[in-house]
Design an enzyme around this catalytic site. Structure first.
Site, PDB file in Angstrom:
ATOM      1  N   LYS A  14      11.389  83.440  95.700  1.00 38.04           N
ATOM      2  CA  LYS A  14      11.263  84.062  93.637  1.00 38.04           C
ATOM      3  C   LYS A  14      10.206  83.896  93.301  1.00 38.04           C
ATOM      4  O   LYS A  14       9.482  85.003  92.338  1.00 38.04           O
ATOM      5  CB  LYS A  14      12.561  83.483  93.721  1.00 38.04           C
ATOM      6  CG  LYS A  14      14.190  83.609  93.809  1.00 38.04           C
ATOM      7  CD  LYS A  14      15.380  82.788  93.148  1.00 38.04           C
ATOM      8  CE  LYS A  14      15.001  81.224  93.514  1.00 38.04           C
ATOM      9  NZ  LYS A  14      15.355  80.751  94.711  1.00 38.04           N
ATOM     10  N   ARG A  90      21.618  78.222  88.024  1.00 36.86           N
ATOM     11  CA  ARG A  90      21.979  77.944  89.526  1.00 36.86           C
ATOM     12  C   ARG A  90      23.362  77.657  90.118  1.00 36.86           C
ATOM     13  O   ARG A  90      23.617  77.652  90.702  1.00 36.86           O
ATOM     14  CB  ARG A  90      21.212  76.439  89.602  1.00 36.86           C
ATOM     15  CG  ARG A  90      20.906  76.196  90.935  1.00 36.86           C
ATOM     16  CD  ARG A  90      19.260  76.905  91.443  1.00 36.86           C
ATOM     17  NE  ARG A  90      18.632  75.948  92.059  1.00 36.86           N
ATOM     18  CZ  ARG A  90      17.364  76.298  92.139  1.00 36.86           C
ATOM     19  NH1 ARG A  90      16.529  76.906  91.041  1.00 36.86           N
ATOM     20  NH2 ARG A  90      16.894  75.415  92.890  1.00 36.86           N
ATOM     21  N   ARG A 125       5.338  75.322 103.341  1.00 34.34           N
ATOM     22  CA  ARG A 125       4.773  75.795 101.882  1.00 34.34           C
ATOM     23  C   ARG A 125       4.104  74.753 101.437  1.00 34.34           C
ATOM     24  O   ARG A 125       4.111  73.317 100.967  1.00 34.34           O
ATOM     25  CB  ARG A 125       6.050  75.811 100.674  1.00 34.34           C
ATOM     26  CG  ARG A 125       5.643  76.253  99.864  1.00 34.34           C
ATOM     27  CD  ARG A 125       7.600  76.875  98.993  1.00 34.34           C
ATOM     28  NE  ARG A 125       8.528  75.838  98.982  1.00 34.34           N
ATOM     29  CZ  ARG A 125       9.632  76.419  98.711  1.00 34.34           C
ATOM     30  NH1 ARG A 125       9.800  77.730  97.466  1.00 34.34           N
ATOM     31  NH2 ARG A 125      10.577  75.543  97.781  1.00 34.34           N
ATOM     32  N   ARG A 158       5.264  69.984  97.738  1.00 33.79           N
ATOM     33  CA  ARG A 158       6.482  69.767  97.321  1.00 33.79           C
ATOM     34  C   ARG A 158       7.535  68.647  97.749  1.00 33.79           C
ATOM     35  O   ARG A 158       7.711  68.409  98.972  1.00 33.79           O
ATOM     36  CB  ARG A 158       7.417  69.994  96.945  1.00 33.79           C
ATOM     37  CG  ARG A 158       6.394  71.758  95.412  1.00 33.79           C
ATOM     38  CD  ARG A 158       7.853  72.715  95.025  1.00 33.79           C
ATOM     39  NE  ARG A 158       8.923  72.182  95.857  1.00 33.79           N
ATOM     40  CZ  ARG A 158       9.745  73.270  94.908  1.00 33.79           C
ATOM     41  NH1 ARG A 158       9.709  74.189  94.611  1.00 33.79           N
ATOM     42  NH2 ARG A 158      11.535  72.638  95.018  1.00 33.79           N
ATOM     43  N   ARG A 169      19.587  71.172 100.054  1.00 30.16           N
ATOM     44  CA  ARG A 169      19.196  72.434  99.157  1.00 30.16           C
ATOM     45  C   ARG A 169      20.184  73.523  99.744  1.00 30.16           C
ATOM     46  O   ARG A 169      20.446  74.328  98.636  1.00 30.16           O
ATOM     47  CB  ARG A 169      17.810  72.546  98.854  1.00 30.16           C
ATOM     48  CG  ARG A 169      16.859  71.233  98.035  1.00 30.16           C
ATOM     49  CD  ARG A 169      15.524  70.937  98.108  1.00 30.16           C
ATOM     50  NE  ARG A 169      14.952  72.604  97.333  1.00 30.16           N
ATOM     51  CZ  ARG A 169      13.905  72.812  97.742  1.00 30.16           C
ATOM     52  NH1 ARG A 169      13.349  72.132  98.433  1.00 30.16           N
ATOM     53  NH2 ARG A 169      13.417  73.761  96.911  1.00 30.16           N
TER      54      ARG A 169
HETATM   55  P1  AMP Z   1      13.110  75.033  92.935  1.00 31.89           P
HETATM   56  O1  AMP Z   1      11.608  74.726  92.256  1.00 31.89           O
HETATM   57  O2  AMP Z   1      13.951  76.301  91.727  1.00 31.89           O
HETATM   58  O3  AMP Z   1      13.441  74.607  94.182  1.00 31.89           O
HETATM   59  O4  AMP Z   1      13.572  74.313  92.084  1.00 31.89           O
HETATM   60  C1  AMP Z   1      13.378  72.038  92.517  1.00 31.89           C
HETATM   61  C2  AMP Z   1      14.659  71.606  91.681  1.00 31.89           C
HETATM   62  O5  AMP Z   1      15.027  71.152  90.492  1.00 31.89           O
HETATM   63  C3  AMP Z   1      15.812  71.639  92.582  1.00 31.89           C
HETATM   64  O6  AMP Z   1      16.638  71.642  93.758  1.00 31.89           O
HETATM   65  C4  AMP Z   1      17.402  71.029  91.688  1.00 31.89           C
HETATM   66  O7  AMP Z   1      16.895  69.863  91.652  1.00 31.89           O
HETATM   67  C5  AMP Z   1      16.041  71.367  90.176  1.00 31.89           C
HETATM   68  N1  AMP Z   1      16.369  72.522  89.313  1.00 31.89           N
HETATM   69  C6  AMP Z   1      15.887  73.541  89.514  1.00 31.89           C
HETATM   70  N2  AMP Z   1      16.203  74.866  88.598  1.00 31.89           N
HETATM   71  C7  AMP Z   1      17.697  73.689  88.228  1.00 31.89           C
HETATM   72  C8  AMP Z   1      18.341  74.806  87.421  1.00 31.89           C
HETATM   73  N3  AMP Z   1      19.554  75.746  87.089  1.00 31.89           N
HETATM   74  N4  AMP Z   1      19.883  73.861  87.678  1.00 31.89           N
HETATM   75  C9  AMP Z   1      19.894  72.809  88.524  1.00 31.89           C
HETATM   76  N5  AMP Z   1      18.838  72.054  88.969  1.00 31.89           N
HETATM   77  C10 AMP Z   1      18.059  72.840  88.555  1.00 31.89           C
END
Ligand code: AMP
Length: 210
Positions: A14, A90, A125, A158, A169
């Site tokens: 994404k 989410r 990554r 990360r 996740r």
């Molecule tokens: P991402 O970079 O989108 O994979 O997000 C990394 C982490 O941020 C996720 O594993 C969650 O802990 C948190 N996170 C990101 N977006 C959301 C969301 N919309 N709702 C809740 N937690 C989020």
């Protein structure tokens, strides 16, 4: 302004696709909830302090916390812009918050990648902590190993990309995020692209679908 939601598992591409499209089209704005949260954690803001523990465990942060950040970005965006909303909503509660805000959601595009491929993708990554550009050691390597092509910063892994956290996740994705596929299908605005074809092809298919 209108909004295109990116749906897909962690590691489905994404951020890569949205970043690539926004870099070459001034009318597209990439908004990543994960980047907003990582920025808040790095700055040590109150929201960042509240989010840190859940993020490191691969769990979702509180709906209100991330929804407030997204509301602010939506409120400050106007004009001839399509927002590529990556990582929000989410879960169903967040999708309803977005609806209640009156956000002009045009479509939701699912980047479809099977779990087996996700594990391998996330293991390779690498991210630029400064300009947020994403790389992969095999699929999308930087020109110089370990260094960002765009800003020359040293690339990092990360914290939540370790294999155990990735498993958590993916569980969160299947339990909480996947129901959004049916939610947007029922609204008649769901599109799906094959996320296994390579970055350029996925980006081209995404543009057609959105
Ligand atoms: P991402 O970079 O989108 O994979 O997000 C990394 C982490 O941020 C996720 O594993 C969650 O802990 C948190 N996170 C990101 N977006 C959301 C969301 N919309 N709702 C809740 N937690 C989020």
């Amino acid at each position: 302004m209108d909004i295109v939601i990116l749906l897909g598992a962690p590691g489905s591409g994404k951020g890569t696709v949205a970043g690539k499209l926004a870099a070459t089209n001034g009318n597209l704005k990439h908004v990543s909830s994960g980047d907003l949260l990582r920025g808040a954690v790095a700055k040590g803001t109150e929201a960042g302090k509240q989010a840190k523990e859940a993020m490191e465990a691969g769990k979702l942060v509180a709906d209100e916390l991330i929804a407030t950040m997204i509301k602010d970005v939506v409120a400050e965006t106007s004009g001839d812009v399509t927002m590529l909303l990556d990582g929000f909503p989410r879960n169903l509660a967040q999708a309803k918050i977005l609806d209640e805000m009156g956000a002009p959601v045009k479509s939701a595009v699912l980047i479809d990648v099977p779990d087996e491929i996700i594990q391998d993708r996330i293991a390779g990554r690498r991210t630029c902590p400064k300009c947020k550009a994403g790389y992969h050691v095999k699929n999308l390597p930087p020109k110089v190993e370990g260094v960002c092509d765009i800003c020359g910063e040293k690339l990092t892994i990360r914290k939540d990309d370790n294999p155990d956290t990735v498993k958590d996740r993916l569980v969160v994705y299947h339990q909480q995020t996947e129901p959004l596929i049916a939610f947007y299908r029922d609204k008649g605005i769901l599109k799906t692209v094959d996320g296994t074809t390579g970055v350029d092809q996925v980006a081209a298919d995404f543009i057609k679908a959105m």
